[in-house]
Design a protein around this motif. Structure first.
Motif, PDB file in Angstrom:
ATOM      1  N   ASP A 206       0.860  -1.189   0.000  1.00  0.00           N
ATOM      2  CA  ASP A 206       0.000   0.000   0.000  1.00  0.00           C
ATOM      3  C   ASP A 206       0.898   1.241   0.000  1.00  0.00           C
ATOM      4  OD1 ASP A 206      -2.122   1.726   0.286  1.00  0.00           O
ATOM      5  OD2 ASP A 206      -2.606   1.168   2.337  1.00  0.00           O
ATOM      6  N   GLY A 220      -6.093   6.375   4.274  1.00  0.00           N
ATOM      7  CA  GLY A 220      -6.486   4.959   4.323  1.00  0.00           C
ATOM      8  C   GLY A 220      -5.689   4.125   3.340  1.00  0.00           C
ATOM      9  N   TYR A 263      -4.925  -9.814   8.259  1.00  0.00           N
ATOM     10  CA  TYR A 263      -4.034  -8.929   7.508  1.00  0.00           C
ATOM     11  C   TYR A 263      -2.883  -8.556   8.409  1.00  0.00           C
ATOM     12  CZ  TYR A 263      -3.024  -4.125   5.627  1.00  0.00           C
ATOM     13  OH  TYR A 263      -2.467  -2.960   5.174  1.00  0.00           O
ATOM     14  N   ASN A 279      -4.840  -6.393  10.943  1.00  0.00           N
ATOM     15  CA  ASN A 279      -6.218  -6.007  10.675  1.00  0.00           C
ATOM     16  C   ASN A 279      -7.041  -7.282  10.585  1.00  0.00           C
ATOM     17  OD1 ASN A 279      -5.715  -3.229  10.573  1.00  0.00           O
ATOM     18  ND2 ASN A 279      -5.007  -3.377   8.462  1.00  0.00           N
ATOM     19  N   ARG A 281      -9.525  -8.004   8.573  1.00  0.00           N
ATOM     20  CA  ARG A 281     -10.331  -7.887   7.354  1.00  0.00           C
ATOM     21  C   ARG A 281      -9.402  -7.719   6.166  1.00  0.00           C
ATOM     22  NH1 ARG A 281      -8.542  -2.976   6.331  1.00  0.00           N
ATOM     23  NH2 ARG A 281      -7.891  -1.845   8.185  1.00  0.00           N
ATOM     24  N   GLY A 283      -7.577  -5.745   3.181  1.00  0.00           N
ATOM     25  CA  GLY A 283      -7.070  -4.378   3.062  1.00  0.00           C
ATOM     26  C   GLY A 283      -7.740  -3.635   1.925  1.00  0.00           C
ATOM     27  N   ASP A 284      -7.757  -2.326   2.052  1.00  0.00           N
ATOM     28  CA  ASP A 284      -8.254  -1.455   1.001  1.00  0.00           C
ATOM     29  C   ASP A 284      -7.197  -0.375   0.819  1.00  0.00           C
ATOM     30  OD1 ASP A 284      -9.569   0.385  -0.580  1.00  0.00           O
ATOM     31  OD2 ASP A 284     -11.442   0.324   0.538  1.00  0.00           O
ATOM     32  N   PRO A 285      -6.485  -0.295  -0.270  1.00  0.00           N
ATOM     33  CA  PRO A 285      -6.758  -0.824  -1.610  1.00  0.00           C
ATOM     34  C   PRO A 285      -6.071  -2.142  -1.987  1.00  0.00           C
ATOM     35  CG  PRO A 285      -5.015   0.810  -1.749  1.00  0.00           C
ATOM     36  CD  PRO A 285      -5.372   0.685  -0.289  1.00  0.00           C
ATOM     37  N   GLU A 286      -5.459  -2.865  -1.045  1.00  0.00           N
ATOM     38  CA  GLU A 286      -4.769  -4.098  -1.429  1.00  0.00           C
ATOM     39  C   GLU A 286      -5.697  -5.086  -2.142  1.00  0.00           C
ATOM     40  OE1 GLU A 286      -4.516  -2.581   1.499  1.00  0.00           O
ATOM     41  OE2 GLU A 286      -2.550  -2.880   2.425  1.00  0.00           O
TER      42      GLU A 286
HETATM   43  N1  GLY Z   1      -4.612  -0.469   3.274  1.00  0.00           N
HETATM   44  C1  GLY Z   1      -4.589  -0.363   4.667  1.00  0.00           C
HETATM   45  C2  GLY Z   1      -5.744  -0.933   5.328  1.00  0.00           C
HETATM   46  O1  GLY Z   1      -6.615  -1.524   4.697  1.00  0.00           O
HETATM   47  O2  GLY Z   1      -5.826  -0.824   6.533  1.00  0.00           O
END
Ligand code: GLY
Ligand code: AMP
Length: 417
Positions: A206, A220, A263, A279, A281, A283-286
């Protein structure tokens, strides 16, 4: 199978896009979804557990996938499992791995997982005096803070200011961690877990700061690519064996097994990988780039995890790489401006995949509705080719105030192991 997918970000659009390719999918409901998942959206407020339970009761899905962390930490998966639904997403007890950084640290220490050294403080003044003595230190709020809970401080004055500002966050900052400052490349490793067993997705990287060259405030996540040359296959396997496996065993030993996407945010230090955070859940944007890389059907994997019946196996991924660039709204990562009309989506060409995050329909127009508006993604035979394609898509899309990073994946381009 009938699937209920909870969430409304680009991560959930990406998951929906991938699940929709499954021959095993009968129907998919995105709740609340976004304009990217139009056609199968149902309105729901995710932090209203009663509403979600009512929706699940009405549509009786065979599998529920929970995207974001806040409802998981609040116990949504527990409630849905209580109704008898298989859920991909951990219980509140297991989601504490993200919900409390002090808890995560304790689990890692117990499990022997390599992580940054840290001390936990309940008193602001004690934290201030310890932070000043350390000078260079990472200050973390214990609880969920939507990406605003970590400050990397250089020097005593910054360290004190960081402690005071995080302590003022409210409940998330009641307890603080002072952590050793580590240096190296940051990599995200995501494992799909059934409580005991796991399969690994390839590493993704990221780009957390808003500006090119990792400058400006944290966000984020402004873009990602996968795979990551800094973490080769052997190192990924090592991460499975020394990070993911022991963490799952420890949570299971405590009677709170983890089912869902675990994560691990890693720092690749000279002394080896260290976990910066977990995390609970995707990842966003992974996720947006990982679904492009994954050559397998995602649905059976999530389903096996939710039922505690995962068959560990190496997964198949496409050769080459995928890149995703986030287009952010004016003002982001501060309060984003909304309502700006978005144009050019139909011009991006068939090889560019655009996942919606903060968008909304206003009549026939598409307008901005959040900070991270779109993730523009593409795959290629090489990272360079994937970048070129993704950025060609970025160049087509226009909205007032749009900004993005120009260097997603750039550091990896010249890397020779
Ligand atoms: N890309 C970081 C997150 O989802 O926390
Ligand atoms: P987190 O929310 O824990 O991922 O932290 C947000 C960001 O702060 C990470 O992505 C890192 O860039 C940085 N960070 C967290 N912990 C450390 C650490 N121990 N040393 C250096 N940077 C860190």
């Amino acid at each position: 199978m009938r699937v209920l997918l909870l969430g409304s970000g680009a991560r959930e659009h990406a998951l929906a896009w991938k699940l929709a390719q499954s021959p095993n999918l009968k129907w998919l409901c995105s709740a609340p979804g976004n304009p990217g998942t139009e056609g199968h959206n149902m309105p729901v407020t995710l932090n209203d557990a009663d509403q979600v339970q009512r929706l699940a009761g009405e549509i009786e899905p065979d599998l529920i996938v929970v995207g974001p962390e806040a409802p998981l930490v609040a116990g949504l998966a527990d409630q849905l499992m209580g109704m008898g639904f298989p859920v991909f997403g951990p219980t509140a007890a297991a989601a504490r791995i993200e919900g409390s950084k002090a808890f995560a640290k304790e689990v890692m220490q117990q499990a022997g997982v390599p992580t940054a050294e840290a001390r936990v403080f309940d008193s602001v003044e004690e934290a201030v005096s310890h932070a000043r003595s350390l000078g260079n230190v990472v200050v973390k709020a214990d609880g969920l803070a939507a990406g605003k809970g970590v400050v990397v401080a250089k020097g005593a004055d910054e360290a004190e200011a960081a402690v005071r500002s995080l302590a003022a966050l409210g409940p998330a900052g009641k307890r603080l961690l002072l952590e050793e400052l580590l240096e190296g490349e940051e990599v995200s490793v995501i494992a799909l877990c059934d409580g005991e067993r796991y399969v690994l997705l390839p590493p993704a990287q990221d780009h957390k700061r808003v500006g090119d060259g990792d400058t400006g405030p944290n966000t984020g996540g402004m873009g990602a690519y996968s795979p990551v040359p800094f973490l080769d296959e052997a190192a990924l396997r090592w991460t499975g064996e020394h990070v993911i496996g022991p963490t799952l065993s420890e949570l299971s030993r405590r009677g709170t097994p983890f089912r869902g996407a675990l994560y691990a945010g890693l720092m690749l230090t000279r002394g080896g990988p260290r976990v910066l955070e977990f995390n609970c859940r995707f990842g966003d944007p992974e996720t947006q780039v990982l679904v492009l890389q994954l050559e397998e059907d995602l649905l059976p994997l999530l389903d096996e995890c939710a039922r505690g019946r995962l068959e560990p196996r190496p997964l198949r991924f496409r050769p080459g790489a995928s890149v995703g660039v986030v287009l952010a709204a004016a003002g982001y990562p501060g309060a984003p401006r909304t309502g700006d009309p978005i144009e050019g989506l139909e011009e991006v060409g068939p090889k560019v995949r655009v996942f919606h995050g903060g968008t909304r329909r206003e009549g026939v127009r598409l307008v901005t509705a959040g900070g991270r508006v779109l993730t523009v993604c593409a795959s290629g035979q090489s990272l360079a080719a994937a970048r070129e394609r993704a950025y060609s898509g970025v160049a087509r899309i226009r909205f007032p105030g749009s900004h993005h990073r120009r260097d997603i994946g750039a550091r990896a381009l010249g890397y020779r192991p």
